[in-house]
Design an enzyme around this catalytic site. Sequence first.
Site, PDB file in Angstrom:
ATOM      1  N   HIS A   5       1.864  12.539  16.832  1.00 13.49           N
ATOM      2  CA  HIS A   5       0.891  11.450  16.897  1.00 13.49           C
ATOM      3  C   HIS A   5       0.315  11.243  15.504  1.00 13.49           C
ATOM      4  CE1 HIS A   5      -2.470  14.549  18.085  1.00 13.49           C
ATOM      5  NE2 HIS A   5      -2.082  14.681  16.840  1.00 13.49           N
ATOM      6  N   CYS A  60      -3.205   8.147  19.000  1.00 11.40           N
ATOM      7  CA  CYS A  60      -2.589   6.919  18.518  1.00 11.40           C
ATOM      8  C   CYS A  60      -1.114   7.197  18.244  1.00 11.40           C
ATOM      9  CB  CYS A  60      -3.293   6.428  17.251  1.00 11.40           C
ATOM     10  SG  CYS A  60      -2.721   4.826  16.672  1.00 11.40           S
ATOM     11  N   ASN A  84       2.647  17.020  15.572  1.00 13.07           N
ATOM     12  CA  ASN A  84       2.340  16.879  16.997  1.00 13.07           C
ATOM     13  C   ASN A  84       2.837  15.549  17.553  1.00 13.07           C
ATOM     14  OD1 ASN A  84       1.051  19.335  17.093  1.00 13.07           O
ATOM     15  ND2 ASN A  84      -0.962  18.486  16.666  1.00 13.07           N
TER      16      ASN A  84
END
Length: 374
Positions: free
Chosen positions: A281, A316, A279
Amino acid sequence: MLSTAALTPATTAGCNVVSRDLTRLVTYSQSFDSTSIRRRNSVLLRSPSSRRVSPVVAAVTGHQPNGLAVGVKEVEEEKEKSLADRLRLGSLTEDGLSYKERFIVRCYEVGVNKTATVETIANLLQEVGGNHAQSVGFSTDGFATTTTMRKLHLIWVTARMHIEIYRYPAWSDVVEIETWCQSEGRIGTRRDWILKDYANGEVIGRATSKWVMMNEDTRRLQKVSDDVRDEYLIFCPKTLRLAFPEENNNSLKKIAKLEDPAEFSRPGLVPRRADLDMNKHVNNVTYIGWVLESIPQEIIDSHELQAITLDYRRECQHDDIVDSLTTPEPLNDSSNGSADGENLSKFLHLLRSSGDGLEINRGRTEWRKKPLKR
């Protein structure tokens, strides 16, 4: 079955073909029931009383008893599976509403305690969840997305994870994990797991999680539509089934925000390239490792993790710098000790962005004294 004495030269030659075919079948598919094949072959050569013929014998001799089509169909279905499906030690349960898979604990998945790490456990949970989604026809790219979700560029992301480990498996132990999913209100879905020691059936852990939908392009959360819900609910238990059915269990407990200054900290954690998932991240398992980085060393030396709860607040990215903060949980918020009188050490955790101080992850852990012997 035919007895050995009744075999003609033609059928004897057929049995030689049977033997070669059986060998190819057992090698071809690990998931095929090789034990039952050997049993049928043994009975074929020794039992004069039975008149049933194995599928391969029927193919050679032309004998087609009732029920033979079922055995042939099994073989054909195995041929249609991908190589990964045939080698994977997992399958849907009989009712089709949950999925079980077995895993061998590898040497590189074991930590200083000579048992599987909590990151290993979390990775296995993620793996079996993805394999479950693929087994019912969802996407094979690791996103577990339905047809409608793929059309709208929607993906699932973790909102909350709670794991409890009652006994950690060691190197070469075999763990069986069962998983299933259910609806979780209008904003997401829930996935639960039960972990067992495959050797004796002992429950050694449980876990539950909440997932929400995100638009892959805008990175914004989105409500689960009726179309998406209809696509996955047909594969869910018809009545509520929870890995933690007890009232007021720890998986439901709200995590208090850790107030700075924290008693223990590990600033400046930087995501590695390998920490990024499909994804784009930071993978949710990486956060577990970051949380544990600020646990005091004396706890690591004398205790082992019993339970961990994480609330995921913010994505993040690869260029973020993260601070890990830990503080013992106040005694008035949670009583120490467990049902068996064992003292527990409990901590609150915060992962925040080093630059702007924004909260990335909020966590809570419980630690029990290590067993005296391994």
